[in-house]
Design an enzyme around this catalytic site. Structure first.
Site, PDB file in Angstrom:
ATOM      1  N   HIS A 144      -3.073   1.972   8.072  1.00  0.00           N
ATOM      2  CA  HIS A 144      -3.470   1.738   6.686  1.00  0.00           C
ATOM      3  C   HIS A 144      -4.233   0.417   6.561  1.00  0.00           C
ATOM      4  O   HIS A 144      -3.651  -0.645   6.681  1.00  0.00           O
ATOM      5  CB  HIS A 144      -2.193   1.712   5.835  1.00  0.00           C
ATOM      6  CG  HIS A 144      -2.417   1.527   4.380  1.00  0.00           C
ATOM      7  ND1 HIS A 144      -1.994   0.412   3.692  1.00  0.00           N
ATOM      8  CD2 HIS A 144      -3.010   2.335   3.459  1.00  0.00           C
ATOM      9  CE1 HIS A 144      -2.319   0.539   2.418  1.00  0.00           C
ATOM     10  NE2 HIS A 144      -2.929   1.692   2.246  1.00  0.00           N
ATOM     11  N   HIS A 175     -10.752  -2.473   0.110  1.00  0.00           N
ATOM     12  CA  HIS A 175      -9.828  -1.600  -0.619  1.00  0.00           C
ATOM     13  C   HIS A 175     -10.115  -1.527  -2.110  1.00  0.00           C
ATOM     14  O   HIS A 175      -9.977  -0.480  -2.726  1.00  0.00           O
ATOM     15  CB  HIS A 175      -8.371  -2.040  -0.426  1.00  0.00           C
ATOM     16  CG  HIS A 175      -7.428  -1.190  -1.202  1.00  0.00           C
ATOM     17  ND1 HIS A 175      -6.952  -1.544  -2.447  1.00  0.00           N
ATOM     18  CD2 HIS A 175      -6.937   0.039  -0.943  1.00  0.00           C
ATOM     19  CE1 HIS A 175      -6.194  -0.569  -2.903  1.00  0.00           C
ATOM     20  NE2 HIS A 175      -6.158   0.398  -2.027  1.00  0.00           N
TER      21      HIS A 175
HETATM   22 CA    CA Z   1      -6.970   3.865   0.982  1.00  0.00          CA
END
Ligand code: CA
Length: 315
Positions: free
Chosen positions: A12, A54
């Site tokens: 992630h 992000h």
């Molecule tokens: Ca993402």
């Protein structure tokens, strides 16, 4: 019945538990740790370049406010869309901070950020190709189209630009080592049907009040919603909290979402598994991983700590 398929570990934003999210070192570390997929979040700049960040904002992970003090919008935020790629390249990238400028995860890698920079989506795919070439282990990618509707309102159709980059790097078929993820269900339908894209697609599922898209996630989690999704996507990426309920005495109970999705032929890749930020009802990451792997049989997961998830799978 074939052999059981081992769940996939999606790094992630890279190995973001150890190094600032979406930096090359975070991606290289995740690769070295053995992650199956490396995640990218993709946002468009003022000059329509795609960068790996992000947020649609720059202020939580860079020194933009110090370098460009007059460039915030009325809400005080600094938007990627308001800066050219060359301006964005001049920024330093640090561990995520909150609105007060304090570290979100104080025990993670803290530094001035001088050593890290933002890069483009193309640069990251080239970096990953070069890593695979030098080390020899194949790895998949797991890019997310961020806020496509918001980008359109800002004057850029991000999705075709995003798909063009994937095509340029040879990600061009259903069997290519890529999952395309998005929170916007209409955009995923558009990708599959209008843009005639054959890549594996993942519908992200969050809370409606997060405002990620106009999508009704409560409806998507119903039997009818999952059946409809199965016409378009290959799997779902639900918030981990949707996978269980807490009963009296703290007992954890399967919500049934994973088996319902499996019943529609959908893979399930929940997010986000963090050692330092556990969902309610779990004391350790290992306990949570054991629950989702052994009791729910998820097909993979997003984690900031790919090494810990891989260790749990190998146990
Ligand atoms: Ca993402």
């Amino acid at each position: 019945m074939g052999l059981p398929i081992r769940p996939v570990v999606i790094a992630h934003r890279g190995a973001s538990g150890y190094l600032p999210e979406h930096t090359f070192p975070a991606k290289a570390l995740a690769y070295t740790m053995g992650a199956d997929y490396l995640e990218q979040d993709v946002v468009a700049t003022h000059d329509d370049e795609l960068v790996v960040l992000h947020d649609i904002h720059l202020d939580r992970v860079t020194n933009v406010a110090a370098l460009f003090p007059d460039r915030q919008r009325d809400d005080g935020r600094y938007f990627v869309r308001d800066f050219t790629l060359s301006e964005i390249r001049s920024l330093h990238v640090h561990e995520r901070t909150n609105s007060q400028g304090e570290p979100v995860y104080p025990n993670r890698f803290q530094s001035s950020g001088e050593e890290f920079r933002v890069h483009t989506f193309s640069e990251e795919l080239a970096f990953i190709a070069a890593l695979q070439n030098s080390v020899g282990r194949p790895v998949g990618i797991y890019p997310e189209i961020k806020n496509p509707e918001w980008h359109r309102q800002e004057g850029v159709d991000i999705t075709p630009l995003f798909l063009d980059v994937l095509l340029k790097f040879g990600y061009d078929s259903h069997s290519a080592p890529v999952y395309v993820q998005c929170f916007d269900d209409q955009e995923l339908i558009r990708i599959r049907e209008l843009l005639d894209c054959d890549l594996k697609l993942i519908q992200l599922i969050g809370e409606n009040d997060w405002g990620e898209a106009k999508t009704d996630y409560d409806e998507l989690r119903t039997a009818r919603g999952l059946k409809r999704l199965s016409n378009t996507v290959d799997g779902i990426g639900p918030w981990v909290n949707f996978l269980y309920r807490q009963r009296s005495g703290g007992r954890i109970e399967d919500s049934g979402l994973v088996s319902a999705a499996h019943g529609e032929g959908l893979a399930v890749h929940p997010y986000t598994f963090r050692r330092d930020d556990l969902p309610p009802g779990f004391e350790t990451l290992s306990e949570l991983l054991h629950f989702v792997f052994d009791e729910l049989s998820v097909d993979g997961l997003f984690t900031d700590f790919p090494d810990l998830a891989i260790a749990e799978i190998n146990r």
